[in-house]
Design an enzyme around this catalytic site. Structure first.
Site, mmCIF file in Angstrom:
data_model
loop_
_atom_site.group_PDB
_atom_site.id
_atom_site.type_symbol
_atom_site.label_atom_id
_atom_site.label_comp_id
_atom_site.label_asym_id
_atom_site.label_seq_id
_atom_site.Cartn_x
_atom_site.Cartn_y
_atom_site.Cartn_z
ATOM 1 N N SER A 50 84.246 16.602 -8.347
ATOM 2 C CA SER A 50 82.998 17.370 -8.366
ATOM 3 C C SER A 50 81.984 16.918 -9.404
ATOM 4 O O SER A 50 80.802 17.234 -9.283
ATOM 5 C CB SER A 50 83.290 18.858 -8.568
ATOM 6 O OG SER A 50 83.715 19.108 -9.885
ATOM 7 N N LYS A 93 81.301 22.023 -15.034
ATOM 8 C CA LYS A 93 80.093 21.847 -14.229
ATOM 9 C C LYS A 93 78.894 21.649 -15.155
ATOM 10 O O LYS A 93 78.978 21.802 -16.362
ATOM 11 C CB LYS A 93 79.834 23.080 -13.342
ATOM 12 C CG LYS A 93 80.986 23.477 -12.454
ATOM 13 C CD LYS A 93 81.299 22.466 -11.385
ATOM 14 C CE LYS A 93 82.521 22.922 -10.576
ATOM 15 N NZ LYS A 93 83.112 21.865 -9.832
#
Length: 190
Positions: A50, A93
């Protein structure tokens, strides 16, 4: 002769002072090292794709756990946080939206308060806007996070993650220490 006797006493006092200073210095260094390891040395291993290309599977990074206790996350910081619903799940993230802002993803791009967000060279088309298809208004202490590889990222666009509270953030990623050919400080995108 008494002069020599006093000289020896002075020498032994100097030696005691030197040894004492040396011991104090060692204690200070040990305490400082323990502090740095405890609060700036949390290790995190990247799992999944990711955050590619910035972070690859099996990259090992250090997380600064005091950065957000004394400051606040900034746009494009890479953060590590706990999933509010599943405390045992930890994610990494990039911060995109800040408290009080309105985030929306339209035509593959991120808009903050109806203005196109310049993501720089690493910008990619976001094919799945998720809940950000409609405007998402961030409350006090809430942040909107997205993985760099948005097509392979479970992030704020999905209800199982949603907006991330500052209180759920473990810290800021600041250093990659493995693999050795990629060692270095983590610099914000913009």
């Amino acid at each position: 002769m008494s002069f020599g006797f006093y000289q020896q006493e002075d020498d032994s006092e100097d030696a005691i002072r030197l040894i004492t200073r040396w011991i104090v210095d060692i204690i200070v260094v040990i305490v400082l090292a323990m502090f740095l390891v405890q609060y700036m040395g949390m290790r995190y291993e990247v799992i999944g794709h990711s955050m590619e290309p910035a972070f690859k599977v099996e990259d090992h990074v250090l997380v600064d756990q005091i950065a957000y206790k004394i400051g606040r996350p900034r746009r494009f910081d890479v953060v590590v946080f706990k999933n509010k619903g599943k405390e045992d799940q930890i994610y990494m993230k990039r911060v995109i939206g800040l408290p009080g802002e309105k985030v929306q993803i339209q035509n593959g791009s991120v808009y903050i308060d109806d203005e196109l967000l310049d993501m720089g060279e690493a910008a990619e088309i976001i094919n799945l806007p998720g809940i950000a298809d409609n405007p998402v208004v961030l409350e006090t202490g809430e942040y909107f996070v997205i993985g760099d590889n948005s097509d392979s990222s479970e992030d704020s666009r999905f209800s199982n993650i949603g907006n991330v509270r500052k209180s759920d953030m473990i810290g800021k990623v600041w250093f990659r220490f493995y693999p050795f050919d990629r060692i270095g400080l983590i610099v914000r995108k913009r």
